[in-house]
Every structure is written in structure tokens, then in C-alpha cells.
Design a protein around this motif. Structure first.
Motif, PDB file in Angstrom:
ATOM      1  N   LEU A  55     -22.887   2.000   7.682  1.00 12.63           N
ATOM      2  CA  LEU A  55     -22.910   1.408   6.013  1.00 12.63           C
ATOM      3  C   LEU A  55     -21.502   0.930   5.897  1.00 12.63           C
ATOM      4  N   PHE A  56     -20.423   1.627   6.172  1.00 12.42           N
ATOM      5  CA  PHE A  56     -18.859   1.515   5.763  1.00 12.42           C
ATOM      6  C   PHE A  56     -18.297   0.572   6.799  1.00 12.42           C
ATOM      7  N   SER A  57     -19.021   0.344   7.738  1.00 10.39           N
ATOM      8  CA  SER A  57     -18.275  -0.874   8.696  1.00 10.39           C
ATOM      9  C   SER A  57     -18.940  -2.205   8.274  1.00 10.39           C
ATOM     10  N   GLY A  58     -19.935  -2.351   7.660  1.00  9.59           N
ATOM     11  CA  GLY A  58     -20.617  -3.631   7.284  1.00  9.59           C
ATOM     12  C   GLY A  58     -21.717  -3.802   8.507  1.00  9.59           C
ATOM     13  N   SER A  59     -21.973  -2.927   9.164  1.00  8.68           N
ATOM     14  CA  SER A  59     -23.164  -3.129  10.302  1.00  8.68           C
ATOM     15  C   SER A  59     -24.537  -3.101   9.484  1.00  8.68           C
ATOM     16  N   VAL A  60     -24.745  -2.455   8.470  1.00  6.02           N
ATOM     17  CA  VAL A  60     -25.805  -2.223   7.510  1.00  6.02           C
ATOM     18  C   VAL A  60     -25.588  -2.645   6.134  1.00  6.02           C
ATOM     19  N   LYS A  61     -26.230  -3.628   5.905  1.00  8.16           N
ATOM     20  CA  LYS A  61     -26.011  -4.321   4.349  1.00  8.16           C
ATOM     21  C   LYS A  61     -26.970  -3.497   3.396  1.00  8.16           C
ATOM     22  N   PRO A  62     -26.031  -2.628   2.439  1.00  4.07           N
ATOM     23  CA  PRO A  62     -26.841  -1.820   1.595  1.00  4.07           C
ATOM     24  C   PRO A  62     -27.897  -2.749   0.595  1.00  4.07           C
ATOM     25  N   ASP A 104     -15.781  -1.560  -8.555  1.00  7.53           N
ATOM     26  CA  ASP A 104     -16.029  -2.391  -7.197  1.00  7.53           C
ATOM     27  C   ASP A 104     -16.081  -1.685  -6.024  1.00  7.53           C
ATOM     28  N   ILE A 105     -16.814  -2.002  -5.026  1.00  2.73           N
ATOM     29  CA  ILE A 105     -16.885  -1.483  -3.783  1.00  2.73           C
ATOM     30  C   ILE A 105     -16.604  -2.470  -2.948  1.00  2.73           C
ATOM     31  N   GLN A 106     -15.775  -2.362  -2.054  1.00  4.16           N
ATOM     32  CA  GLN A 106     -15.076  -3.398  -1.165  1.00  4.16           C
ATOM     33  C   GLN A 106     -14.782  -3.006   0.254  1.00  4.16           C
ATOM     34  N   LEU A 107     -15.273  -3.778   1.083  1.00  5.12           N
ATOM     35  CA  LEU A 107     -14.980  -3.375   2.687  1.00  5.12           C
ATOM     36  C   LEU A 107     -13.775  -4.272   3.033  1.00  5.12           C
ATOM     37  N   LYS A 108     -12.627  -3.459   3.375  1.00  4.86           N
ATOM     38  CA  LYS A 108     -11.344  -4.241   3.791  1.00  4.86           C
ATOM     39  C   LYS A 108     -11.311  -4.131   5.498  1.00  4.86           C
ATOM     40  N   GLY A 109     -11.246  -5.446   6.055  1.00  4.02           N
ATOM     41  CA  GLY A 109     -11.312  -5.378   7.485  1.00  4.02           C
ATOM     42  C   GLY A 109     -12.405  -5.546   8.112  1.00  4.02           C
ATOM     43  N   ALA A 110     -13.422  -6.038   7.514  1.00  2.90           N
ATOM     44  CA  ALA A 110     -14.632  -6.277   7.771  1.00  2.90           C
ATOM     45  C   ALA A 110     -15.058  -7.787   8.749  1.00  2.90           C
ATOM     46  N   GLY A 111     -14.038  -8.442   8.625  1.00  5.22           N
ATOM     47  CA  GLY A 111     -14.299  -9.782   9.520  1.00  5.22           C
ATOM     48  C   GLY A 111     -13.788 -10.797   8.840  1.00  5.22           C
ATOM     49  N   GLU A 112     -14.089 -12.302   9.472  1.00  9.74           N
ATOM     50  CA  GLU A 112     -13.676 -13.438   8.949  1.00  9.74           C
ATOM     51  C   GLU A 112     -14.476 -13.672   7.668  1.00  9.74           C
ATOM     52  N   THR A 163      -2.737  -4.963  21.478  1.00 11.42           N
ATOM     53  CA  THR A 163      -4.056  -4.639  21.287  1.00 11.42           C
ATOM     54  C   THR A 163      -4.360  -3.334  20.546  1.00 11.42           C
ATOM     55  N   LEU A 164      -4.926  -3.282  19.378  1.00  9.92           N
ATOM     56  CA  LEU A 164      -5.044  -2.107  18.618  1.00  9.92           C
ATOM     57  C   LEU A 164      -6.541  -1.758  18.383  1.00  9.92           C
ATOM     58  N   PRO A 165      -6.855  -0.695  18.110  1.00  5.92           N
ATOM     59  CA  PRO A 165      -8.140  -0.157  17.795  1.00  5.92           C
ATOM     60  C   PRO A 165      -8.519  -0.717  16.077  1.00  5.92           C
ATOM     61  N   GLY A 166      -9.705  -1.468  16.038  1.00  6.38           N
ATOM     62  CA  GLY A 166     -10.147  -2.103  15.053  1.00  6.38           C
ATOM     63  C   GLY A 166     -10.691  -0.668  14.048  1.00  6.38           C
ATOM     64  N   ALA A 167     -10.348  -1.067  12.666  1.00  6.30           N
ATOM     65  CA  ALA A 167     -11.005  -0.054  11.585  1.00  6.30           C
ATOM     66  C   ALA A 167     -11.308  -0.962  10.299  1.00  6.30           C
ATOM     67  N   VAL A 168     -11.992  -0.218   9.230  1.00  6.75           N
ATOM     68  CA  VAL A 168     -12.425  -0.722   8.006  1.00  6.75           C
ATOM     69  C   VAL A 168     -12.137   0.341   6.968  1.00  6.75           C
ATOM     70  N   VAL A 169     -11.471  -0.107   6.206  1.00  9.39           N
ATOM     71  CA  VAL A 169     -11.448   1.152   4.816  1.00  9.39           C
ATOM     72  C   VAL A 169     -12.533   0.355   3.561  1.00  9.39           C
ATOM     73  N   THR A 170     -12.885   1.108   2.997  1.00  8.15           N
ATOM     74  CA  THR A 170     -13.813   0.952   1.894  1.00  8.15           C
ATOM     75  C   THR A 170     -12.964   1.255   0.759  1.00  8.15           C
ATOM     76  N   ARG A 171     -12.900   0.333   0.013  1.00  7.69           N
ATOM     77  CA  ARG A 171     -11.940   0.433  -1.277  1.00  7.69           C
ATOM     78  C   ARG A 171     -12.476   0.355  -2.445  1.00  7.69           C
ATOM     79  N   VAL A 172     -12.471   1.078  -3.421  1.00  5.12           N
ATOM     80  CA  VAL A 172     -12.880   1.342  -4.777  1.00  5.12           C
ATOM     81  C   VAL A 172     -11.932   1.000  -5.934  1.00  5.12           C
ATOM     82  N   ALA A 173     -12.115   0.094  -6.961  1.00  5.79           N
ATOM     83  CA  ALA A 173     -11.360  -0.483  -7.884  1.00  5.79           C
ATOM     84  C   ALA A 173     -12.040  -0.700  -8.953  1.00  5.79           C
ATOM     85  N   SER A 174     -11.202  -0.691 -10.267  1.00  3.24           N
ATOM     86  CA  SER A 174     -11.724  -1.005 -11.465  1.00  3.24           C
ATOM     87  C   SER A 174     -12.303  -2.745 -11.434  1.00  3.24           C
ATOM     88  N   SER A 175     -11.368  -3.344 -10.770  1.00  2.00           N
ATOM     89  CA  SER A 175     -11.948  -4.740 -10.288  1.00  2.00           C
ATOM     90  C   SER A 175     -10.697  -5.022  -9.195  1.00  2.00           C
TER      91      SER A 175
END
Length: 482
Positions: A55-62, A104-112, A163-175
Motif C-alpha cells: 500500500l505505502f509503496s504504490g504497488s496497490v492503489k487504495p 493529505d496522504i502523499q507518497l514521496k519517491g513513488a516514481g516519475e 547505486t543506492l536502495p530505493g525507498a518510499v516515505v508516506t507523508r501526511v500534511a495539512s496540505s
């Protein structure tokens, strides 16, 4: 899991580009913020770590998500770029939390995205861990900030200088609306969009100005006041944002975009950590001035809707922007009075505070430890300053000022300990956690997150996390990770 109500997605298409998120095949959960999930009213049910990673990598769309990348412009190190936008972030949608606040629920690092400008849109593990640690530490310190809901390893490499390991952070903001969002439409001379955006921000963040005679001018005033408070709070904990571009300034008044950020160890107002800030534009001491400069750019963007006549609009906006300085100074002074345990106000308090900071600089003293030692009482501070002559001299002035206070010592110490942290996200500790994680060991990261969750409490088992870095541990440069 999410009960989405996506108001930003209902704005015109010029505000964003809709996205199809395509996540990694084999993501792994690093950290899930269960406390924040409860605040958001998320129902994780019987979800496994694998479910959460997907869910929090973007592999599944909620269900209910309407993924989009937001459009904005911005001044980057003083140079205007008319189109930037979310180059490696995707807004999944918005939820109404248990306090009836929209988040807001935002994925950061999920791709182009549409705004990636040739970049891969991915994030490396190091910047993801840094953002998780620092944003959650800011929240625990009581400073308005975006939050981290989850961190996930993608299992796929990203390519930077190495070359580095890839990761995604899910960020929460007022906006995620920025000064640069207003600049985006101002650069296109789209007054209608500026009004729509302003009306949206008023409804979402500043409803108290909606029915005033000049709502857009009062919106500018309200944003300026929140930023004055925010930057004063940064200064009171030694935080250096590192890249205060206008596209990194949230109109909600939250700390956002933790790239090359760091906390100061030894007090030096000229401190810079960001590797890309060679001229020191965003040094610690420059942050208030840069904030006002950024807000002047916001005022310029709003001019077309402040008045029909441009001269009249400028005449309205100028005193509001000028008002940042006294608002900031009032918040700064109030905060440092609290750090010194001064509950009454005297005209020479500013001088006393500035002399104390100068003494820290002269003695090369640690900013955080100096204030925490002060909180422990006169004998503890005397021990701390025993080999620090400038602070020893200043302590006599401070004791004379305390003699004018009505508070008893124990009560004052309790109040001081509630605003002077024991623990901050020290740069060397973050770097140690990142380097261990790059080697496959995430235990230091988890330990650091646990310590930083209670910054004002002395934790016996983590006493070594108070200490500044040894000479060989110092990390003098930080990086954006893009």
C-alpha cells in the motif's frame, strides 16, 4: 483503510496532473507509524507488513484514491523557475482525521511524474530515513510539521552518484500547497486560478478570514503570521532547513520538505549543512530574512487579486510583508524567554538572550546542551560552564535577572525542561542510522525514532544520544537526495 475525500482533486485540471502509480514488485515495510494511523482514523485491521508495504509503496492503489502530482513554480536559491511541481511525489488523496482536520496522504519517491523533468521520481533509502526521523522529531518537539506515516524499501535500486536502495516515505500534511503554487498561476497571469486557489486555501486553512472585507489581504496576513511563528520555533531548537526555496514553504505554516536539513550542534549562527548551499543563503541566521523574502514573493503573486489598480495592491501588500519582522521578533523573544525560564517581561531581556547566545558562540558550546543544563538549575549550569568562561560571566547576569522573577525554582525548572529538549535528531546519529541501514541493519533507525519520540524526557538507557558528535563523528554536509 482510507476514507478519502479528495477536495484538491476537484479543482480544475490546471492545478495538477493525474497519475497512475506503479509501485515495485517486492516492497518491504521498514516502519509503520501506528500512533499517527490512529489519529488519521485508518483501519488497518488484520493487514500484514506485506500488505502495508504494498500500500505505502504504490504497488496497490487504495480504494477512493485519486492520485495526482501538484503543479507549482518556485524561486530556487533566488532564481525563478516557472514550472516545478511534484517531481517525485504523488498525492493519493485526503482524509478527515479524528480531530475533524483534513490531511493529505502523499507518497514521496513513488516514481516519475509529469513534473519530474527527466528525473526518475524515486527516492533513496537515506533521504527517506532522514525525513522520517526529522519530521517525527519536529512533531514531538511541538513544532508544526508534516508527519511520516510509513517508510518502505522498494527492493529496487536508484542511481545517484552511486547505486543506492530505493525507498518510499508516506507523508501526511495539512496540505501540500506552497508559496510556489501561487507563483505558478501568477507567472501565467491567471487571476481566476489565483482566486480559486486563494478561496480554497481560505476554506481549508484560514476560514476566519472568509467573511472579512479584504479576504485575500487577510489571507496574506494569516500566512505571514504562521510563518513568523514557525521560523521562530526553528531558531529556538537550532533547526536549519537547508533549502528554503519558495516551493518548500507551506502556506499552512508547517515545516515541509526535509532534504538537506540538520540540527545545529555547536552554536554558530553562520552554520550551513546543505552541500548545495555554497553561498550560505539558507544559513541558520538567515532563515528569518529568507522567510520574509519568500513571503514578499507570495505577496507579489497575490497582487492581481488584492486590488484592480496595481499601485493600490502594492500599497496594501507592503505593510503586511513588513509586518513579518515584528511578528517574528515577538515570537522569537517569547520563545527564548521560555527557554530561560523568564515568565515576566523586561525591556532588557532581548539583550540578555543575545549575550547568552554570543557567550555560547565564544565558548563553542553545544546549543541544545547549554539550554538543557540551564534547565537543571544554577549548580548544574555552573558545572556545565566550569571551563566555559564566557558563559560563566553571562550566568551572573542571568542569575540577577532570575532574582526578579516570582516563580519558585522548582516550578521554573519544570517549565524550562518542557521547552529545552534533551534529544534532537543530531546529524551524526542520523548518518550512523543511514549507514547501518545501507548495510542491511535498520536497528539504529528504529532506536533513533524511539528516542526522538520523547525529546524532553531524560531516558537513562539512551543517555549517549544526548551527546554532540566527537570530532571524528561530525557530519558537516547534507544532501537533497534527488
Amino acid at each position: 483503510m482510507f476514507s478519502f475525500d479528495n477536495s484538491y482533486a476537484r479543482l480544475p485540471d490546471t492545478f495538477f496532473s493525474r497519475m497512475d502509480v506503479s509501485g515495485p514488485n517486492s516492497p518491504t515495510l521498514i516502519k509503520f507509524n501506528e500512533t499517527l494511523a490512529l489519529e488519521l482514523g485508518l483501519n488497518v485491521g488484520n493487514s500484514t507488513d506485506q500488505d502495508l508495504a504494498a500500500l505505502f509503496s504504490g504497488s496497490v492503489k487504495p480504494e477512493g484514491a485519486d492520485p495526482l502530482a501538484m503543479a507549482y513554480a518556485g524561486h530556487q536559491f533566488g532564481n525563478f523557475v516557472p514550472q516545478l511541481g511534484d517531481g517525485r511525489a504523488v498525492l493519493l488523496g485526503e482524509v478527515i482525521d479524528r480531530s475533524d482536520q483534513r490531511r493529505d496522504i502523499q507518497l514521496k519517491g513513488a516514481g516519475e511524474t509529469f513534473y519530474s523533468r527527466g528525473g526518475d521520481g524515486r527516492a533513496a533509502l537515506g533521504p527517506v530515513l532522514r525525513e522520517y526521523c526529522v519530521s517525527e522529531a519536529m512533531y514531538a518537539l511541538g513544532i508544526p510539521s508534516t508527519r511520516a506515516l510509513a517508510a518502505v524499501l522498494t527492493g529496487e535500486p536508484v542511481y545517484r552518484e552511486q547505486t543506492l536502495p530505493g525507498a518510499v516515505v508516506t507523508r501526511v500534511a495539512s496540505s501540500h500547497i506552497r508559496v510556489g503554487t501561487f507563483q505558478f498561476f501568477a507567472a501565467r497571469q491567471d487571476a481566476d486560478a489565483l482566486r480559486q486557489l486563494s478561496d480554497y486555501v481560505i476554506q481549508r486553512h484560514y476560514p476566519e478570514v472568509a467573511d472579512t472585507p479584504q479576504p485575500y489581504l487577510n489571507l496574506l496576513k494569516a500566512i505571514i503570521d504562521r510563518q513568523a511563528y514557525l521560523v521562530a520555533r526553528w531558531m529556538q531548537v537550532g533547526f536549519i532547513h537547508g533549502v528554503m526555496n519558495t516551493d518548500n514553504m507551506s502556506v499552512a505554516g508547517e515545516t515541509i520538505d526535509f532534504g538537506p536539513c540538520a540540527f545545529m550542534d555547536q552554536y554558530d549562527p553562520t552554520t550551513v549543512y546543505s552541500a548545495i548551499d555554497s553561498g550560505g543563503r539558507y544559513a541558520y541566521q538567515n532563515q528569518p530574512g529568507i522567510a520574509q523574502w519568500n513571503l514578499a514573493r507570495l505577496a507579489e503573486a497575490l497582487l492581481p487579486i488584492l486590488a484592480d489598480d496595481i499601485d493600490e495592491a502594492v500599497a496594501l501588500a507592503n505593510p503586511v510583508v513588513v509586518g513579518f519582522a515584528p511578528a517574528y521578533q515577538a515570537y522569537w523573544l517569547d520563545g527564548f524567554r521560555q527557554k530561560l525560564g523568564l515568565m515576566t517581561e523586561r525591556d532588557d531581556d532581548r539583550s540578555l538572550i543575545e549575550q547568552g547566545l554570543q557567550a555560547m558562540f565564544d565558548d563553542q558550546a553545544d546549543f541544545t546542551l547549554s539550554f538543557r543544563a540551564l534547565s537543571a538549575g544554577s549548580s548544574a549550569f555552573a558545572a556545565f560552564t566550569s571551563e566555559r568562561p564566557a558563559l560563566t560571566e553571562w550566568a551572573a547576569l542571568y542569575q540577577a535577572r532570575l532574582a526578579l522573577e516570582p516563580e519558585i525554582d522548582l516550578v521554573r525548572r519544570e517549565k524550562m525542561e518542557s521547552v529545552n529538549p534533551v534529544y534532537i535528531p543530531r546529524n551524526h546519529r542520523i548518518e550512523q542510522a543511514i549507514q547501518a541501514a545501507l548495510g542491511g541493519d535498520l536497528s539504529l533507525f528504529h532506536k533513533l525514532v524511539d528516542v526522538l519520540a520523547h525529546p524532553y524526557e531524560a531516558q537513562t538507557e539512551y543517555a549517549d544520544y544526548q551527546a554532540p558528535p566527537r570530532t571524528d563523528e561530525r557530519v558537516l554536509q547534507t544532501f537533497c537526495g534527488t
